[in-house]
Design a protein around this motif. Structure first.
Motif, mmCIF file in Angstrom:
data_model
loop_
_atom_site.group_PDB
_atom_site.id
_atom_site.type_symbol
_atom_site.label_atom_id
_atom_site.label_comp_id
_atom_site.label_asym_id
_atom_site.label_seq_id
_atom_site.Cartn_x
_atom_site.Cartn_y
_atom_site.Cartn_z
ATOM 1 N N PHE A 191 3.710 2.125 -38.147
ATOM 2 C CA PHE A 191 5.046 1.550 -38.374
ATOM 3 C C PHE A 191 5.011 0.037 -38.248
ATOM 4 C CE2 PHE A 191 9.173 -0.032 -37.060
ATOM 5 C CZ PHE A 191 9.999 0.522 -38.032
ATOM 6 N N ILE A 192 4.384 -0.473 -37.199
ATOM 7 C CA ILE A 192 4.352 -1.921 -36.996
ATOM 8 C C ILE A 192 3.612 -2.612 -38.137
ATOM 9 C CG2 ILE A 192 3.458 -3.741 -35.495
ATOM 10 C CD1 ILE A 192 4.024 -1.914 -33.120
ATOM 11 N N THR A 193 2.616 -1.942 -38.695
ATOM 12 C CA THR A 193 1.888 -2.500 -39.837
ATOM 13 C C THR A 193 2.763 -2.538 -41.078
ATOM 14 O OG1 THR A 193 -0.250 -1.747 -39.007
ATOM 15 C CG2 THR A 193 -0.095 -2.201 -41.364
ATOM 16 N N ASP A 194 3.491 -1.427 -41.333
ATOM 17 C CA ASP A 194 4.292 -1.330 -42.560
ATOM 18 C C ASP A 194 5.639 -2.035 -42.452
ATOM 19 O OD1 ASP A 194 2.297 0.106 -43.733
ATOM 20 O OD2 ASP A 194 3.276 2.058 -43.587
ATOM 21 N N PHE A 195 6.228 -2.069 -41.252
ATOM 22 C CA PHE A 195 7.572 -2.624 -41.072
ATOM 23 C C PHE A 195 7.617 -3.582 -39.874
ATOM 24 C CE2 PHE A 195 8.085 1.470 -43.154
ATOM 25 C CZ PHE A 195 8.917 1.148 -44.229
ATOM 26 N N PRO A 196 6.817 -4.620 -39.878
ATOM 27 C CA PRO A 196 6.779 -5.530 -38.720
ATOM 28 C C PRO A 196 8.110 -6.230 -38.476
ATOM 29 C CG PRO A 196 5.623 -6.492 -40.584
ATOM 30 C CD PRO A 196 5.905 -5.072 -40.960
ATOM 31 N N ASP A 197 8.898 -6.448 -39.526
ATOM 32 C CA ASP A 197 10.153 -7.175 -39.384
ATOM 33 C C ASP A 197 11.316 -6.279 -38.963
ATOM 34 O OD1 ASP A 197 8.878 -9.502 -40.142
ATOM 35 O OD2 ASP A 197 9.351 -9.218 -42.272
ATOM 36 N N GLN A 198 11.093 -4.960 -38.910
ATOM 37 C CA GLN A 198 12.155 -4.032 -38.503
ATOM 38 C C GLN A 198 11.803 -3.293 -37.215
ATOM 39 O OE1 GLN A 198 11.177 -3.756 -42.107
ATOM 40 N NE2 GLN A 198 12.671 -5.398 -42.304
ATOM 41 N N ASN A 199 10.876 -3.836 -36.448
ATOM 42 C CA ASN A 199 10.448 -3.200 -35.209
ATOM 43 C C ASN A 199 11.212 -3.792 -34.024
ATOM 44 O OD1 ASN A 199 8.825 -1.587 -33.445
ATOM 45 N ND2 ASN A 199 7.656 -3.433 -32.948
ATOM 46 N N ALA A 200 11.960 -2.954 -33.300
ATOM 47 C CA ALA A 200 12.706 -3.398 -32.134
ATOM 48 C C ALA A 200 11.771 -3.515 -30.941
ATOM 49 C CB ALA A 200 13.836 -2.424 -31.828
ATOM 50 N N THR A 201 11.961 -4.560 -30.140
ATOM 51 C CA THR A 201 11.082 -4.826 -29.001
ATOM 52 C C THR A 201 11.897 -5.264 -27.782
ATOM 53 O OG1 THR A 201 10.769 -7.110 -29.740
ATOM 54 C CG2 THR A 201 9.129 -5.485 -30.455
ATOM 55 N N LEU A 202 11.276 -5.190 -26.610
ATOM 56 C CA LEU A 202 11.886 -5.627 -25.351
ATOM 57 C C LEU A 202 11.067 -6.773 -24.774
ATOM 58 C CD1 LEU A 202 13.658 -5.424 -22.799
ATOM 59 C CD2 LEU A 202 12.178 -3.561 -22.029
ATOM 60 N N THR A 203 11.717 -7.914 -24.542
ATOM 61 C CA THR A 203 11.065 -9.078 -23.952
ATOM 62 C C THR A 203 12.018 -9.754 -22.979
ATOM 63 O OG1 THR A 203 9.840 -9.442 -26.019
ATOM 64 C CG2 THR A 203 9.859 -11.238 -24.433
ATOM 65 N N ASN A 204 11.553 -9.993 -21.749
ATOM 66 C CA ASN A 204 12.339 -10.707 -20.740
ATOM 67 C C ASN A 204 13.729 -10.117 -20.550
ATOM 68 O OD1 ASN A 204 10.231 -12.554 -20.305
ATOM 69 N ND2 ASN A 204 10.953 -13.883 -21.956
ATOM 70 N N GLY A 205 13.802 -8.802 -20.585
ATOM 71 C CA GLY A 205 15.074 -8.140 -20.327
ATOM 72 C C GLY A 205 16.023 -8.098 -21.509
ATOM 73 N N VAL A 206 15.550 -8.467 -22.694
ATOM 74 C CA VAL A 206 16.379 -8.455 -23.891
ATOM 75 C C VAL A 206 15.707 -7.592 -24.957
ATOM 76 C CG1 VAL A 206 17.469 -9.818 -25.711
ATOM 77 C CG2 VAL A 206 17.271 -10.753 -23.390
ATOM 78 N N ILE A 207 16.425 -6.566 -25.423
ATOM 79 C CA ILE A 207 15.937 -5.738 -26.532
ATOM 80 C C ILE A 207 16.434 -6.355 -27.826
ATOM 81 C CG2 ILE A 207 16.011 -3.469 -27.620
ATOM 82 C CD1 ILE A 207 16.402 -2.268 -24.834
ATOM 83 N N ALA A 208 15.515 -6.733 -28.695
ATOM 84 C CA ALA A 208 15.865 -7.343 -29.971
ATOM 85 C C ALA A 208 15.884 -6.276 -31.055
ATOM 86 C CB ALA A 208 14.854 -8.434 -30.331
ATOM 87 N N PHE A 209 17.019 -6.177 -31.762
ATOM 88 C CA PHE A 209 17.155 -5.278 -32.903
ATOM 89 C C PHE A 209 17.186 -6.128 -34.172
ATOM 90 C CE2 PHE A 209 19.343 -2.765 -29.539
ATOM 91 C CZ PHE A 209 18.543 -1.634 -29.576
ATOM 92 N N PRO A 210 16.049 -6.347 -34.819
ATOM 93 C CA PRO A 210 16.062 -7.161 -36.042
ATOM 94 C C PRO A 210 16.933 -6.528 -37.122
ATOM 95 C CG PRO A 210 13.823 -6.807 -35.239
ATOM 96 C CD PRO A 210 14.704 -5.873 -34.474
ATOM 97 N N LYS A 211 17.419 -7.366 -38.011
ATOM 98 C CA LYS A 211 18.201 -6.883 -39.140
ATOM 99 C C LYS A 211 17.408 -5.809 -39.882
ATOM 100 C CE LYS A 211 20.397 -8.555 -43.409
ATOM 101 N NZ LYS A 211 20.681 -9.758 -44.226
ATOM 102 N N GLY A 212 18.003 -4.631 -40.055
ATOM 103 C CA GLY A 212 17.325 -3.529 -40.725
ATOM 104 C C GLY A 212 16.625 -2.577 -39.790
ATOM 105 N N SER A 213 16.676 -2.834 -38.477
ATOM 106 C CA SER A 213 15.990 -1.942 -37.540
ATOM 107 C C SER A 213 16.850 -0.767 -37.114
ATOM 108 C CB SER A 213 15.540 -2.709 -36.296
ATOM 109 O OG SER A 213 16.653 -3.228 -35.589
ATOM 110 N N LEU A 214 18.158 -0.844 -37.337
ATOM 111 C CA LEU A 214 19.069 0.255 -37.030
ATOM 112 C C LEU A 214 19.694 0.770 -38.316
ATOM 113 C CD1 LEU A 214 20.860 -1.128 -33.836
ATOM 114 C CD2 LEU A 214 19.075 0.619 -33.930
ATOM 115 N N MET A 215 19.800 2.085 -38.433
ATOM 116 C CA MET A 215 20.270 2.722 -39.657
ATOM 117 C C MET A 215 21.391 3.708 -39.336
ATOM 118 S SD MET A 215 17.939 1.398 -41.761
ATOM 119 C CE MET A 215 17.879 2.382 -43.252
ATOM 120 N N LEU A 216 22.212 4.035 -40.348
ATOM 121 C CA LEU A 216 23.301 4.990 -40.196
ATOM 122 C C LEU A 216 23.132 6.152 -41.166
ATOM 123 C CD1 LEU A 216 26.402 2.615 -39.914
ATOM 124 C CD2 LEU A 216 25.003 3.568 -38.069
ATOM 125 N N GLN A 217 23.648 7.316 -40.757
ATOM 126 C CA GLN A 217 23.598 8.507 -41.601
ATOM 127 C C GLN A 217 24.868 9.327 -41.393
ATOM 128 O OE1 GLN A 217 20.944 11.970 -40.749
ATOM 129 N NE2 GLN A 217 19.946 11.455 -42.694
#
Length: 440
Positions: A168-194
């Motif tokens: 996943f990180i290889t194919d979608f590096p810009d949509q991978n959510a991560t946790l750093t210094n107590g902050v979870i970053a949700f890049p644009k496109g990392s969350l989806m609706l159905q």
């Protein structure tokens, strides 16, 4: 292993707008006949809070014991992009599973949209390099398509397409959510609706098996004690010559400059105007502030104003939104004429000007689903402010007499003209004065 590259290529969906309480009426002289943009409306369903086991690997969150961590901040535009609401950080309560460190229960997400603080989001950040949001109910029931579900693109990849973390990180590096210094970053496109309950004849054209990305900006979850840095810088004064919505609402042009404040994103070419229509609202007897006007100048030759609320409405038309023609064409795939492009220009005097040409903005009504030209004046609207990062004198801290200011010329479409020809009708701007003139 299945691939799902198509998920990253989903067509953009137009945003819904915030509820509005300021009642006004449109001047109907400039209605446009064109393709409509679907809007979603929603209710909050308390019984739908418990997430359904829609995926075979779904966690039974209700069986877990949670310990309170305290107050955090949450912001993600995937829900506001679909149903309206604020993308500003909202206060939430954060809990952690006693049996699994890094598994969080976030209470109070998107409460401003559905009017309930009970809305919950479960986030698995046990692996800080690969944060997952399993498929779960949002507690939002769409009035057309049923319960709205949310998941991270990473969780969809793992649960439905047998991806590994590395793949996943290889194919979608810009949509991978991560946790750093107590902050979870949700890049644009990392969350989806159905919408799994969507009918086959959904008026929104929803496919119950597909995932959709409504996010317009990055999001985040600041855990209690996390190091949050406001992405917006200090506000600076700006001179606004505005006919973006005024003539549509009043039937008269507004070319009198007034002062507003502008902020710029710390790491992107995004701007926002605070209380942009305060002059218009004051004249109409409206005491509340107008919603922030967000401007995407990533491409300075084709600036985007995504569909967003003006804070005005009435019972017949619903909420009045505003957007640029550049955004409408982006959504519909239509070609955009060069003369309708909004532009950003860095001026020689250390200021920046965003120029909004004639007919380059549109007012859209959410209930009657009608379109009206916003910028009807042949004189372009302009927003001029001290260039961010420029320490030279600008309008933020220097007052320039009109007679001493440099003269600028624009054609009637708002495009700068460096050497206008004799006999040409142009727009002349000198300082805060804007006039039409014929070159002699």
């Amino acid at each position: 292993m299945k691939k799902f590259y198509s998920l990253s290529l989903l067509a953009l969906a137009a945003a819904s707008l915030n509820a509005a309480t300021n009642t006004v009426s449109l001047n109907p002289k400039a209605e446009i006949s064109r393709q409509s943009i679907n809007q979603r409306t929603a209710t909050f369903s308390a019984q739908s809070i418990a997430p359904a086991k829609a995926a075979s690997r779904a966690t039974d969150f209700n069986s877990l014991t949670w310990k309170a961590l305290g107050e955090g901040k949450y912001s993600a535009s995937v829900i506001p992009g679909c149903y309206g609401g604020s993308t500003e950080p909202q206060s939430v309560q954060v809990f952690e599973a006693e049996s699994k460190a890094g598994l969080y229960k976030v209470v109070g997400v998107w409460a401003d949209i559905v009017g309930s603080s009970a809305a919950v989001l479960y986030v698995d950040a046990s692996d800080p390099e690969f944060v997952l949001v399993e498929k779960q109910s949002t507690g939002i029931e769409d009035t057309v398509d049923g319960i709205t579900y949310i998941a991270s693109l990473s969780a969809i990849a793992v649960d439905e397409f047998d991806y590994t973390k590395a793949e996943f990180i290889t194919d979608f590096p810009d949509q991978n959510a991560t946790l750093t210094n107590g902050v979870i970053a949700f890049p644009k496109g990392s969350l989806m609706l159905q919408w799994p309950e969507a009918p086959e004849d959904s008026s929104y054209g929803t496919d119950a098996t597909e995932w959709y990305n409504y996010a317009k900006t990055d999001g985040m979850l600041v855990l209690p004690g996390g190091e949050y840095v406001d992405p917006w810088g200090e506000a600076v004064d700006a001179t606004f010559v505005e006919d973006i919505i005024t003539s549509t609402l009043t039937g008269a042009e507004n070319l009198t400059p007034y002062t507003v404040q502008v902020q710029k994103s710390a790491d992107k070419e995004l701007y926002r105007v605070l209380d942009p229509w305060k002059q218009l609202y004051a004249a109409a007897g409206i005491t509340s502030q107008s919603p922030t006007l967000e401007i995407d100048a990533t491409d300075p030759t084709n600036v985007i104003i995504e569909l967003q609320s003006t804070g005005l409405s009435n019972s017949t038309d619903g909420t009045y939104g505003v957007m640029s023609e550049s955004y409408y064409c982006e959504v519909t795939g239509d070609a955009l004429a060069d003369e309708l492009k909004i532009t950003l220009t860095n001026n020689a005097d250390g200021t920046t000007t965003i120029t909004v040409p004639h007919y380059s903005t549109t007012v859209y009504t959410t209930t009657s689903q009608k379109f009206y030209y916003g910028s009807m004046s042949e004189t372009p609207s302009t927003l001029t402010f001290k260039t961010f990062g420029n320490n030279e004198a600008g309008i933020a801290n220097v007052s320039v007499a009109a007679n001493d200011a440099p003269v600028e010329y624009f054609n009637l479409q708002g495009v700068r003209v460096n050497n206008p020809a004799a006999g040409q009708l142009v727009i002349k701007r000198q300082g805060s004065e804007v006039t039409k003139t014929i070159i002699r």
